[in-house]
Design a protein around this motif. Sequence first.
Motif, mmCIF file in Angstrom:
data_model
loop_
_atom_site.group_PDB
_atom_site.id
_atom_site.type_symbol
_atom_site.label_atom_id
_atom_site.label_comp_id
_atom_site.label_asym_id
_atom_site.label_seq_id
_atom_site.Cartn_x
_atom_site.Cartn_y
_atom_site.Cartn_z
ATOM 1 N N SER A 73 -68.607 15.453 35.126
ATOM 2 C CA SER A 73 -69.530 16.610 35.047
ATOM 3 C C SER A 73 -69.313 17.327 36.155
ATOM 4 N N ASN A 74 -69.552 18.763 36.212
ATOM 5 C CA ASN A 74 -69.153 19.622 37.205
ATOM 6 C C ASN A 74 -70.770 19.907 38.000
ATOM 7 N N ARG A 75 -71.798 19.617 37.211
ATOM 8 C CA ARG A 75 -73.085 20.029 37.640
ATOM 9 C C ARG A 75 -73.872 18.884 38.690
ATOM 10 N N THR A 139 -57.053 16.337 42.170
ATOM 11 C CA THR A 139 -57.349 17.747 41.912
ATOM 12 C C THR A 139 -55.861 18.231 41.281
ATOM 13 N N ILE A 140 -55.839 19.168 40.327
ATOM 14 C CA ILE A 140 -54.234 19.328 39.770
ATOM 15 C C ILE A 140 -53.928 20.379 40.826
ATOM 16 N N ASP A 141 -54.815 21.314 41.643
ATOM 17 C CA ASP A 141 -54.694 22.318 42.640
ATOM 18 C C ASP A 141 -53.800 21.667 43.734
ATOM 19 N N ASN A 142 -53.832 20.449 43.999
ATOM 20 C CA ASN A 142 -53.060 19.802 45.164
ATOM 21 C C ASN A 142 -53.573 20.586 46.762
ATOM 22 N N VAL A 182 -51.831 31.399 36.611
ATOM 23 C CA VAL A 182 -51.942 30.030 36.735
ATOM 24 C C VAL A 182 -53.060 29.545 37.724
ATOM 25 N N MET A 183 -53.254 28.216 37.477
ATOM 26 C CA MET A 183 -54.696 27.724 38.096
ATOM 27 C C MET A 183 -54.372 27.762 39.744
ATOM 28 N N GLY A 184 -55.451 27.566 40.629
ATOM 29 C CA GLY A 184 -55.228 27.596 41.972
ATOM 30 C C GLY A 184 -56.269 28.529 42.410
ATOM 31 N N ARG A 185 -57.462 28.235 42.701
ATOM 32 C CA ARG A 185 -58.400 29.212 43.369
ATOM 33 C C ARG A 185 -58.132 29.436 44.666
ATOM 34 N N ASP A 186 -57.987 28.363 45.413
ATOM 35 C CA ASP A 186 -57.854 28.583 46.976
ATOM 36 C C ASP A 186 -56.247 28.269 47.624
ATOM 37 N N ALA A 235 -51.143 33.404 41.074
ATOM 38 C CA ALA A 235 -52.422 32.057 41.118
ATOM 39 C C ALA A 235 -53.585 32.972 40.944
ATOM 40 N N GLU A 236 -54.631 32.207 40.086
ATOM 41 C CA GLU A 236 -55.792 32.863 39.874
ATOM 42 C C GLU A 236 -56.654 33.479 41.085
ATOM 43 N N GLY A 237 -56.457 32.603 42.206
ATOM 44 C CA GLY A 237 -57.051 33.031 43.272
ATOM 45 C C GLY A 237 -56.254 34.054 44.338
ATOM 46 N N GLY A 285 -54.479 28.788 31.698
ATOM 47 C CA GLY A 285 -55.804 28.461 31.770
ATOM 48 C C GLY A 285 -55.910 26.701 31.671
ATOM 49 N N HIS A 286 -56.628 26.351 30.989
ATOM 50 C CA HIS A 286 -56.776 24.692 30.761
ATOM 51 C C HIS A 286 -55.797 23.922 30.215
ATOM 52 N N THR A 287 -54.627 24.675 29.610
ATOM 53 C CA THR A 287 -53.419 23.888 29.401
ATOM 54 C C THR A 287 -52.990 23.060 30.230
ATOM 55 N N GLN A 288 -53.181 23.721 31.412
ATOM 56 C CA GLN A 288 -52.419 23.103 32.792
ATOM 57 C C GLN A 288 -53.228 21.832 33.158
ATOM 58 N N ARG A 289 -54.301 21.455 32.563
ATOM 59 C CA ARG A 289 -55.200 20.301 32.786
ATOM 60 C C ARG A 289 -55.227 19.370 31.768
ATOM 61 N N GLY A 290 -54.724 19.936 30.529
ATOM 62 C CA GLY A 290 -55.031 18.864 29.296
ATOM 63 C C GLY A 290 -53.729 18.137 28.953
HETATM 64 O O1 F6P Z 1 -60.039 22.620 40.908
HETATM 65 C C1 F6P Z 1 -59.220 22.562 39.432
HETATM 66 C C2 F6P Z 1 -59.414 23.836 38.493
HETATM 67 O O2 F6P Z 1 -58.710 23.567 37.511
HETATM 68 C C3 F6P Z 1 -58.947 25.056 39.356
HETATM 69 O O3 F6P Z 1 -57.748 25.255 39.554
HETATM 70 C C4 F6P Z 1 -59.528 26.141 38.347
HETATM 71 O O4 F6P Z 1 -59.996 27.262 39.237
HETATM 72 C C5 F6P Z 1 -60.957 25.518 37.947
HETATM 73 O O5 F6P Z 1 -60.658 23.948 38.130
HETATM 74 C C6 F6P Z 1 -61.518 25.622 36.791
HETATM 75 O O6 F6P Z 1 -62.786 25.156 36.548
HETATM 76 P P1 F6P Z 1 -63.391 24.830 35.119
HETATM 77 O O7 F6P Z 1 -62.865 23.795 34.377
HETATM 78 O O8 F6P Z 1 -64.643 24.499 35.584
HETATM 79 O O9 F6P Z 1 -63.373 26.041 34.485
#
Ligand code: F6P
Length: 362
Positions: A73-75, A139-142, A182-186, A235-237, A285-290
């Motif tokens: 959960s994120n909340r 974290t995938i962002d490392n 690609v992902m990477g907020r910070d 990077a998205e950030g 997007g989320h293909t990077q996490r799945g």
């Molecule tokens: O922190 C991991 C991460 O995948 C970031 O790279 C990305 O900004 C964020 O989570 C996306 O979050 P959500 O899954 O809530 O959209």
Amino acid sequence: SRCIAILNGGGDCPGLNGVIRAVVRAAVLQRGWRVLGIEDGFDGLVEGPRCRELDIRAVRGILPRGGTILGTSNRGNPFRYPLTDSDGNISLCDVSQRVVDNFHRLGADALVAVGGDGTLKIARRLSHLGMPMVGVPKTIDNDLRETDVTFGYNTAVGIVTEALDRLQTTAESHHRVMVVEVMGRDAGWIALESGIAGSAEVILLPEIPFDLDLVCEHIMRRRQAGSRFSIVVVAEGAFPRGGGKVVQATAEQTHGLERLGGIGHFVAGEIERRKGLETRVVVLGHTQRGGTPSPFDRILASRFGVQAVELIEKHEYGTMVALRGRNVVSIPIEHAVNGQNLVDPAGNLAWTAEQLGIHLGR
Ligand code: F6P
């Protein structure tokens, strides 16, 4: 016999199931303990508690599976938990005492919290309230400090690299500029490492505010030298020098690209507007996490899970497992949540990229 509980917090990431499986195997098989899986992160401890017994059968076959069998959960920050009153108004409440009470009701001796920065900060505070906590970094962002790397990151870099390989051939055929967000907020780790592995021409990171004039010049120089296509990884950030983060690019900034979007659309629109080059945007997007974790991440997740059980056996609470060189060690959770692990613009990796002729927007 002892009993331990485990939960996942924050975004999912390949390897979470590997940690759960390792905790169960080390606790149940090796020590004869019980393991309880908390559902949907801290939500499962605020409500309910919602949990289920994890025996060896419950974790069979899950090592190659992405996501988490427990849910996340994120909340679920118990210190700022969204509760709805009878009028339907939502307010953020401190329900941490409910978490402590529900945890004791489970009869567990320790709680393993697998998560990123947010989850580990919650674990630290719960630890101050007397809960026996062990953290596992994820974290995938490392971008977590105190561990050389986190599981999920290697898988993400593999997915992005494969995408870049595929985009190279279509970009070349059409003489296009492909902008890949690609992902990477910070942290720009995913962008920088996969950009090097996938032979990007330009890589833009949150750590190095970019100059679009320089990026365009670089792409034009490459065209004049005979390569009429380019791959730009963003990077998205990442954000332009002198400007703020681009949350949503305007229609003018994306210059006729059909869909509005984040920084990838902004960069592509500007290259098209300034240089008249045909451009396409791909947001991975989320293909990077799945999906399935890489062998490296399966092994790291397994090592972290086993080490977490070892720490519980020694009653070393308030700690987090971490990779240092070739060894898995334990460190105080405090240290890990104190700042972030970011790309060093003057470091070896950025330097290597530039020596390879990759433009970093500066
Ligand atoms: O922190 C991991 C991460 O995948 C970031 O790279 C990305 O900004 C964020 O989570 C996306 O979050 P959500 O899954 O809530 O959209």
